[in-house]
Motif scaffolding. Structure first.
Motif, short mmCIF file in Angstrom:
data_model
loop_
_atom_site.label_atom_id
_atom_site.label_comp_id
_atom_site.label_asym_id
_atom_site.label_seq_id
_atom_site.Cartn_x
_atom_site.Cartn_y
_atom_site.Cartn_z
N ALA B 212 -28.88 33.84 8.87
CA ALA B 212 -28.19 32.59 9.18
C ALA B 212 -29.02 31.75 10.15
O ALA B 212 -29.15 30.54 9.97
N LEU B 213 -29.59 32.41 11.16
CA LEU B 213 -30.35 31.66 12.17
C LEU B 213 -31.65 31.10 11.59
O LEU B 213 -32.14 30.06 12.05
N ALA B 214 -32.19 31.79 10.58
CA ALA B 214 -33.43 31.30 9.96
C ALA B 214 -33.20 29.91 9.35
O ALA B 214 -34.12 29.11 9.25
N GLU B 233 -41.36 46.33 11.72
CA GLU B 233 -42.39 47.37 11.81
C GLU B 233 -41.87 48.71 11.27
O GLU B 233 -42.64 49.56 10.88
N GLU B 234 -40.55 48.85 11.30
CA GLU B 234 -39.97 50.12 10.83
C GLU B 234 -39.75 50.08 9.33
O GLU B 234 -39.14 49.15 8.81
N GLU B 235 -40.27 51.10 8.63
CA GLU B 235 -40.02 51.19 7.19
C GLU B 235 -38.53 51.52 7.00
O GLU B 235 -38.00 52.39 7.67
N GLY B 236 -37.88 50.83 6.15
CA GLY B 236 -36.46 51.10 5.91
C GLY B 236 -35.92 50.11 4.91
O GLY B 236 -36.62 49.18 4.48
N ASP B 237 -34.64 50.31 4.57
CA ASP B 237 -34.03 49.45 3.55
C ASP B 237 -33.96 47.98 3.99
O ASP B 237 -33.91 47.08 3.16
N LEU B 238 -33.91 47.77 5.32
CA LEU B 238 -33.72 46.40 5.81
C LEU B 238 -35.03 45.60 5.84
O LEU B 238 -35.02 44.39 5.92
N ARG B 239 -36.16 46.32 5.78
CA ARG B 239 -37.44 45.64 5.98
C ARG B 239 -37.71 44.51 4.97
O ARG B 239 -38.14 43.42 5.37
N PRO B 240 -37.44 44.72 3.67
CA PRO B 240 -37.67 43.60 2.74
C PRO B 240 -36.85 42.36 3.10
O PRO B 240 -37.34 41.24 3.02
N ARG B 241 -35.61 42.59 3.54
CA ARG B 241 -34.77 41.42 3.91
C ARG B 241 -35.32 40.69 5.12
O ARG B 241 -35.29 39.47 5.19
N ILE B 242 -35.83 41.47 6.07
CA ILE B 242 -36.39 40.84 7.27
C ILE B 242 -37.62 40.02 6.89
O ILE B 242 -37.78 38.87 7.33
N LEU B 243 -38.46 40.59 6.03
CA LEU B 243 -39.66 39.86 5.63
C LEU B 243 -39.31 38.59 4.86
O LEU B 243 -39.95 37.55 5.02
N ARG B 244 -38.27 38.69 4.04
CA ARG B 244 -37.85 37.49 3.30
C ARG B 244 -37.42 36.40 4.29
O ARG B 244 -37.78 35.23 4.13
N ALA B 245 -36.66 36.81 5.31
CA ALA B 245 -36.21 35.83 6.32
C ALA B 245 -37.41 35.27 7.09
O ALA B 245 -37.45 34.07 7.39
N LEU B 246 -38.39 36.12 7.38
CA LEU B 246 -39.59 35.64 8.09
C LEU B 246 -40.33 34.59 7.25
O LEU B 246 -40.82 33.59 7.77
N GLY B 247 -40.38 34.84 5.94
CA GLY B 247 -41.02 33.88 5.05
C GLY B 247 -40.27 32.56 5.05
O GLY B 247 -40.85 31.49 5.02
N LYS B 248 -38.93 32.65 5.14
CA LYS B 248 -38.10 31.45 5.14
C LYS B 248 -38.34 30.62 6.41
O LYS B 248 -38.45 29.41 6.37
N GLU B 275 -44.14 37.52 -1.33
CA GLU B 275 -43.28 36.33 -1.50
C GLU B 275 -43.25 35.51 -0.21
O GLU B 275 -43.40 34.28 -0.23
N ALA B 276 -43.09 36.23 0.92
CA ALA B 276 -43.03 35.56 2.22
C ALA B 276 -44.35 34.87 2.54
O ALA B 276 -44.36 33.75 3.09
N ALA B 277 -45.46 35.51 2.18
CA ALA B 277 -46.77 34.90 2.46
C ALA B 277 -46.90 33.57 1.74
O ALA B 277 -47.42 32.59 2.30
N GLY B 278 -46.41 33.51 0.51
CA GLY B 278 -46.45 32.26 -0.24
C GLY B 278 -45.58 31.20 0.38
O GLY B 278 -45.99 30.05 0.56
N ARG B 279 -44.37 31.60 0.77
CA ARG B 279 -43.43 30.62 1.35
C ARG B 279 -43.90 30.13 2.70
O ARG B 279 -43.68 28.98 3.07
#
Lengths: 479, 344
Positions: B212-214, B233-248, B275-279
């Motif tokens: 939301a804050l992104a 930095e932590e491998e886990g289920d949430l990491r892809p979502r965090i990276l997507r938000a970072l790309g946003k 995907e995030a790198a492109g965005r």
């Protein structure tokens, strides 16, 4: 219950008693299981009742609704394919793509699509995770960004769906029949479990209704009426029981083993992990769901496969005996193939409730059910003729089984009337209630004969699409 | 023996009688409902114009009248926006809709409770009732729906309290939580940002807040990205979502985390990082993205190719190079993606 004639040996009487008992107990077990399902279905409907209005659905879910790819395989559908695609493009969902897969049609299916939507050949980078027949070309039109047509060599429905999954670029895909009519808000309704529990939900199905007798306009069901054809009426009652009672209840119990090929939403990654749709079966829709259960249980990962009560899709049902018979024997063969392939799961505690209840139900209803019932049709009169069975007892048990069946059908009608009320005319209720009675005398027996044919085909390992003759939906008069 | 036989017949008769009675009852109920519908339609036609204009209607003192008013309120709430809303609420209140909807908050049907809570959240005078009754409902859908409706109106309780009451990130895992956070961030972005530093809040709830804050320009992104980068930095289920938000977000301080994601052993992480790198227009990622065109996973090859197409001349040059002298998988990916996007 045995009236023993003077010539009868003890073993004859014992055998007659056993046969009669097996037939009756199987019938009662089936009906008993239906009553349990009825309870679960009623609970599921009261706990999470259908959302009545499309606008409410849009307001609630459109903001977070994940993109969906709709996979519509088509084989020789030149008469209806353009109308079907138009109706799909008009679906009410924020982000979706339609992949129509022309599975080597021999008629003008592809030409009609190209002409109607101004398509030209394009390139598409597709996955190669699932095997399927060669893709000849992709067709699209920048002015129709939501439509992509895949033209491929013929390989059957499962093969076409696998090609679609490879070309799909969203985490969810919805597999449909190209000739089915989707409710405008079908995707918004069926995506609900994926929004509510995105980490656990891997598949979801919805209720399929019969469109025979209804008025269709521009690919939409605009007036719901009952058909005049007796076979179609019986199938309406069957579909109500199958979807509104059985599948809803099995979904609530988390033991759903079938999501209809006419409409189902799946997590693409999970489907790829199980190798997609299997080629060597006619029941590929059922087999996929069972494979998903097996995979997730083997991996010891938590998951959910859900069913929603709302009607999402309308389909044309056969109105003549030959076509209906072929369809039913094909369904029976598909269920048996699936059961045989995954028999290791049956009543295996390692697979938890899916092994014990899900497969127990397939065993009871699909595997043993038709055999025992037909055995009963043949042997019980024979034994009675020989004087080995007492008629009053036989009739009394038969009467309990039949009235239990009628009671279950009526209860399903009550659920439909309270929660969905999709029949606008009150006259539909007594007609369907009458059908629930009449179907027990003639149709039920015939249906079991078709299922025995399915058994026979299964034993002989027949394959193929099967011929489904459609007469086309009636449309609203124009002009 | 005869007794048992008679019992079986009597049982059959009982089942038949129950079925017959049920069908008769259904028919009678349908006829009664159809009659009622006609009366409802009369009232609806009288009420509709005045409610739409926000004018007081001629009110009847009947339960049916209040029910129709409540149904109309639910129906029109999705249509009436802006300045007309105040007059509409006043007219609905005067017609008794508020009272009827408040009564429905205690209905036995959860769908009725949910719809009532959603509509009642528009009435300022019922804010407390919705908070007290609907947010404490036994059904999770009703609780979340009420929270969403209140947040949409800017009348939600404090965000920390909502997270705890709804069990966000623990028992409540709906994607709608992101919508909720987005609405909450609109009225109080700093309270939502504060969730990130609360040790008791589950990571999934923090992630929803991050999503939301992104989208919000109201908070300083630096601390937000610092938290996201650390969490990624932590491998886990949430990491892809965090990276997507970072790309946003696309903030320069997120670049390091995205680059690290491209080297992850997990293919979903590599996919979202590409995907995030492109965005985020991360041109420094071009060499690594070129390597990923040869990844064993199709999704990674596809997102890497897409990202390179987004990264301007450097990205396209890398694609052309891969198409001419890359390994077979990279060549196929580069050639097809360029052809698909008309860049050959």
């Amino acid at each position: 219950m045995i009236a023993s004639p003077h010539w009868a040996q003890d073993w004859m009487i014992g055998a007659a008693e056993t046969i009669a008992l097996v037939v009756i107990v199987t019938g009662l077990l089936q009906v008993g299981f239906y009553v349990v399902q009825l309870g679960y279905a009623a609970f599921a409907l009261s706990n999470r009742p259908p959302v009545p209005r499309g606008a409410t659905l849009w307001r609630r879910y459109s903001g977070e609704a994940p993109p969906i790819t709709v996979l519509a395989p088509a084989f020789n559908e030149e008469l209806t394919v353009v109308e079907s695609v138009r109706s799909l493009l008009a679906l009410e969902y924020p982000d979706f793509e339609i992949l129509l897969i022309n599975d080597g049609s021999k008629d003008g299916t592809l030409d009609r699509l190209v002409a109607a939507f101004g398509l030209t050949r394009v390139e598409r980078f597709v996955d190669d995770a699932l095997s399927h027949a060669r893709i000849r070309a992709f067709y699209a039109n920048p002015a129709q960004p939501r439509l992509l047509v895949i033209d491929k060599d013929n390989g059957g429905k499962a093969d076409a769906l696998n090609a679609g999954i490879n070309a799909c670029r969203t985490s969810l895909f919805c597999a449909i029949d190209a000739d089915s009519i989707l409710e405008p808000d079908a995707l918004l309704r069926v995506v609900r479990p994926f929004i509510d529990d995105p980490d656990l939900t891997i598949a979801a199905g919805g209720t399929i209704r019969i469109a025979n007798g209804c008025t269709i306009d521009s690919g939409r069901v605009v007036d719901i009426r009952l058909p005049r054809n007796f076979l179609a009426l019986v199938q309406i009652m069957e579909y109500l029981r199958a979807f509104l009672m059985a599948r809803l209840a099995l979904g609530k119990m988390q033991v759903l083993t079938v999501i209809s090929g006419a409409f189902g939403l799946f997590n693409r990654q999970r489907v790829v992990e199980v190798g997609g749709y299997s080629h060597a079966t006619v029941g590929e829709d059922m087999e996929l769901v069972v494979k998903l259960h097996r995979h997730m249980r083997d991996q010891k990962k938590p998951y959910r496969i859900e069913f929603i009560a709302e009607p999402v899709c309308w389909t044309e049902c056969p109105e003549d005996l030959a076509v209906l018979g072929r369809q039913r024997s094909r369904w029976q063969r598909g269920a048996l193939e699936c059961f045989a392939k995954h028999r290791a799961m049956c009543l295996n505690p390692r697979y938890g409730r899916i092994g014990m209840i899900g497969f127990g139900q397939i065993l009871l209803v699909d595997v043993i059910g038709p055999l025992v019932e037909v055995l009963g049709y043949l042997l019980v009169p024979l034994l009675y003729g020989l004087g080995l069975l007492a008629l009053p007892w036989l009739l009394a048990f038969l009467s309990v089984t039949v009235t239990f069946g009628i009671f279950v059908s009526v209860a399903t009608l009550i659920l439909e009337e309270i929660q969905l009320r999709r029949f606008p005319r009150a006259g539909a209720i007594p007609i369907l209630a009458a059908i629930a009675v009449i179907e027990n005398f003639g149709y039920r027996q015939l249906s079991n004969v078709w299922r025995i044919q399915g058994w026979w085909q299964f034993l002989r390992k027949q394959q193929g699409w099967g011929t489904m003759t459609r007469k086309g939906f009636a449309t609203a008069p124009t002009g | 023996m005869t007794g048992k036989l008679v019992f079986l017949w009597e049982f059959s008769l009982l089942l038949s009688a129950v079925a017959l009675l049920a069908i008769s009852a259904l028919l009678l109920a349908r006829v009664a409902r159809d009659r009622l519908e006609r009366r409802r339609e009369d009232i609806r036609l009288r009420l509709l114009p005045s409610m739409l204009r926000g004018q007081p209607a001629e009110v009847e003192r009947s339960r049916l009248f209040r029910r129709v008013a409540a149904d109309l309120t639910v129906e029109l709430a999705e249509l009436v926006r802006g300045n007309d809303r105040e007059g509409f609420i006043a007219a609905a209140t005067q017609a008794g809709a508020g009272k009827e909807l408040a009564r429905r908050l205690r209905s036995r049907a959860s769908q009725d409770r949910l719809i009532a809570a959603e509509a009642l959240a528009m009435f300022p005078q019922y804010e407390g009732t919705v908070s007290k009754v609907a947010l404490g409902d036994k059904n999770a859908d009703v609780r979340l729906g009420a929270a969403l409706a209140l947040a949409h109106e800017g009348r939600a309780p404090p965000v920390g309290e909502l997270v705890r009451r709804l069990g966000i990130g623990s028992t409540e895992r709906s994607l709608l939580v992101v919508s909720l956070m987005r609405d909450l961030a609109r009225s109080d972005p700093h309270a939502v940002a504060a969730l990130l530093y609360d040790f008791e809040i589950p990571d999934a709830a923090k992630l929803a807040a991050t999503d939301a804050l992104a989208d919000s320009a109201a908070v300083d992104h630096a601390p937000l990205i610092a938290w996201m980068a650390e969490a990624s930095e932590e491998e886990g289920d949430l990491r892809p979502r965090i990276l997507r938000a970072l790309g946003k977000v696309g903030h320069p301080s997120a670049h390091e985390a995205i680059l690290a994601g491209l080297d992850s052993e997990s293919w979903p992480v590599r996919t979202t990082a590409a995907e995030a790198a492109g965005r985020a227009a991360l041109v420094t990622a071009v060499p690594r993205l070129s390597e990923l065109l040869d990844d064993g996973q199709w999704w990674v090859r596809f997102r890497a190719g897409e990202a390179l197409m987004r990264l301007g001349s450097a990205g396209r040059a890398a694609l052309r190079k891969a198409a001419s002298d890359g390994r077979p998988a990279a060549r196929a990916a580069a050639t097809t993606i360029m052809a698909e996007q008309g860049a050959t």
